[in-house]
Structure formats: C-alpha cells, structure tokens
Scaffold this motif. Structure first.
Motif, short mmCIF file in Angstrom:
data_model
loop_
_atom_site.label_atom_id
_atom_site.label_comp_id
_atom_site.label_asym_id
_atom_site.label_seq_id
_atom_site.Cartn_x
_atom_site.Cartn_y
_atom_site.Cartn_z
N THR A 141 3.30 -12.88 -8.42
CA THR A 141 4.53 -12.51 -9.14
C THR A 141 4.69 -11.00 -9.17
O THR A 141 5.77 -10.47 -8.91
CB THR A 141 4.50 -13.07 -10.57
N TYR A 142 3.60 -10.29 -9.46
CA TYR A 142 3.69 -8.83 -9.50
C TYR A 142 3.92 -8.25 -8.10
O TYR A 142 4.59 -7.23 -7.96
CB TYR A 142 2.44 -8.24 -10.15
N GLU A 143 3.40 -8.89 -7.07
CA GLU A 143 3.70 -8.45 -5.70
C GLU A 143 5.20 -8.58 -5.42
O GLU A 143 5.80 -7.68 -4.82
CB GLU A 143 2.90 -9.26 -4.69
N ARG A 144 5.79 -9.67 -5.87
CA ARG A 144 7.24 -9.85 -5.69
C ARG A 144 8.01 -8.81 -6.50
O ARG A 144 9.06 -8.33 -6.05
CB ARG A 144 7.66 -11.26 -6.09
N TRP A 145 7.52 -8.46 -7.67
CA TRP A 145 8.19 -7.44 -8.48
C TRP A 145 8.16 -6.09 -7.78
O TRP A 145 9.13 -5.34 -7.84
CB TRP A 145 7.52 -7.33 -9.84
N ILE A 146 7.06 -5.77 -7.12
CA ILE A 146 6.99 -4.52 -6.36
C ILE A 146 8.07 -4.52 -5.29
O ILE A 146 8.80 -3.54 -5.11
CB ILE A 146 5.59 -4.31 -5.75
N ASP A 147 8.18 -5.62 -4.57
CA ASP A 147 9.18 -5.72 -3.50
C ASP A 147 10.60 -5.72 -4.04
O ASP A 147 11.51 -5.15 -3.44
CB ASP A 147 8.95 -6.99 -2.68
N ARG A 148 10.81 -6.33 -5.18
CA ARG A 148 12.16 -6.49 -5.72
C ARG A 148 12.64 -5.27 -6.49
O ARG A 148 13.79 -4.84 -6.34
CB ARG A 148 12.22 -7.71 -6.63
N TYR A 149 11.80 -4.70 -7.35
CA TYR A 149 12.27 -3.69 -8.29
C TYR A 149 12.01 -2.25 -7.86
O TYR A 149 12.63 -1.34 -8.40
CB TYR A 149 11.66 -3.92 -9.67
N VAL A 171 4.89 -2.49 -17.57
CA VAL A 171 4.45 -3.12 -16.33
C VAL A 171 5.00 -2.37 -15.12
O VAL A 171 4.28 -2.08 -14.16
CB VAL A 171 4.87 -4.61 -16.29
N MET A 172 6.29 -2.01 -15.16
CA MET A 172 6.90 -1.33 -14.01
C MET A 172 6.33 0.07 -13.82
O MET A 172 6.23 0.55 -12.69
CB MET A 172 8.42 -1.28 -14.16
N ALA A 173 5.95 0.74 -14.90
CA ALA A 173 5.32 2.06 -14.77
C ALA A 173 4.00 1.93 -14.02
O ALA A 173 3.66 2.79 -13.19
CB ALA A 173 5.11 2.68 -16.15
N GLN A 174 3.27 0.88 -14.29
CA GLN A 174 2.00 0.66 -13.59
C GLN A 174 2.24 0.25 -12.14
O GLN A 174 1.55 0.70 -11.23
CB GLN A 174 1.16 -0.41 -14.31
N LEU A 175 3.24 -0.61 -11.91
CA LEU A 175 3.54 -1.04 -10.54
C LEU A 175 4.11 0.11 -9.72
O LEU A 175 3.99 0.12 -8.49
CB LEU A 175 4.51 -2.22 -10.55
N GLY A 176 4.73 1.08 -10.38
CA GLY A 176 5.28 2.24 -9.68
C GLY A 176 4.21 3.10 -9.03
O GLY A 176 4.51 3.91 -8.14
N LYS A 177 2.96 2.90 -9.42
CA LYS A 177 1.87 3.65 -8.80
C LYS A 177 1.63 3.22 -7.35
O LYS A 177 0.90 3.87 -6.62
CB LYS A 177 0.58 3.47 -9.62
N TYR A 178 2.27 2.13 -6.94
CA TYR A 178 2.19 1.70 -5.54
C TYR A 178 2.84 2.74 -4.63
O TYR A 178 2.42 2.95 -3.50
CB TYR A 178 2.87 0.34 -5.38
N ALA A 179 3.88 3.41 -5.13
CA ALA A 179 4.57 4.45 -4.37
C ALA A 179 3.82 5.76 -4.55
O ALA A 179 4.21 6.63 -5.31
CB ALA A 179 6.02 4.59 -4.85
#
Length: 169
Positions: free
Chosen positions: A123-131, A74-82
């Motif tokens: 929840t995933y938006e908060r994970w982007i902000d938090r992690y 999940v975090m690898a996919q959310l890391g694409k925000y950067a």
C-alpha cells in the motif's frame, strides 16, 4: 392507522402496494415513547437534530484533522524516497514502519487512543507512486539533466505512439 403505516412500510422497504406475511415491519411507537420524543424536542427548541447520533460535529472535525495530520506524517516519511542517495522503496517503508511504531508508542504513553493504522508495504509503495510527483522524484534521484531527458522521451512517446523512442529507465 396501523394498516396505513404497514402499507407505507411495505411500499418503502419492499416496493409492494400490498402487505404480506413474509414482510417484517416496525411497530408504531407507544404513548410513552411519543411523550418522551415530544419532551426531548421541546427541550431543545424544536430542533430536529436532537434525534441525531451522539457524535458531535466537533468530534467529527477533530477526527478528520487528526486523520489529515497522520497522512501528512506518513507522506513526509515517504517523501524521503525522492533523495539523491536513491534509497529503495523498501528501505523508505521500513523506516516509515519504525517511525509509525515509535509515534504510536509515544501516543500510548501520553494516554491518547488515536493510534496511526499501519498499512501494508505494498500500500505504501502504491502511495509513493500515486502521491509523489514523478518528475520531482526523478529530479531528486537522477539530477536535472537526466530528468529532462526522460520527460522529453515520455512526451515524444505520447505525441507519436507509432515509433516511441528508447527509454533511459
């Protein structure tokens, strides 16, 4: 013996020294149950862990490893925000949902029962902000020069809270 056991339960469960009719107690085990417990503990070399639940330590460790692998996916996919293409959080999360659904479908076809739980978009938006590290995200999305400027503004605002500088956000 029964009175002592009831007094012990009253003290442990209800915090009272006396037994009354409103309190519910467990009965003492019968002779057959005691003999079964005795045989079970002797069979396993007087190891009291024989009375623990059936889920083994290895299963617990395996499920913990799987949970961490799911989080890493999940975090690898959310890391694409950067990214320098500056995708929105909504677009990144939409792609994450597609990846998770495909992964769950692949696991189902393999006969695995450990599906990845898909959480809400918020929840995933908060994970982007938090992690995700905000400075690294800023560098990837805006470039180094802009990120250093934002960092300088943030630091001077925290050092001098009376007159904060203008934010370039």
């Amino acid at each position: 013996m029964l009175d002592e056991f009831e007094r012990y339960q009253a003290l442990q469960r209800y915090g009272t020294d006396r037994v009354n009719s409103t309190q519910k107690f467990h009965k003492l085990p019968g002779a057959d149950s005691l003999l079964k417990y005795y045989r079970k503990i002797k069979k396993f070399g007087s190891n009291p862990n024989v009375f623990l639940r059936a889920k083994s330590v290895a299963e617990h460790e395996e499920s913990e490893i799987q949970r961490l692998e799911n989080f890493a996916l999940v975090m690898a996919q959310l890391g694409k925000y950067a990214s320098s293409t500056r995708p929105s959080k909504k677009a990144v999360i939409r792609d994450l949902f597609k990846v998770l659904k495909a992964e769950n479908k692949a696991r189902k076809s393999q006969g695995r029962k450990d599906k990845i739980k898909i959480l809400s978009q918020r929840t995933y938006e908060r994970w982007i902000d938090r992690y995700l590290d905000p400075f690294e995200v800023c560098i990837q999305r805006n470039g180094l020069k802009m990120s250093i400027g934002n960092l300088a503004n943030t630091l001077s605002a925290s050092l001098c809270p009376v007159a904060p500088p203008c934010s370039t956000r």
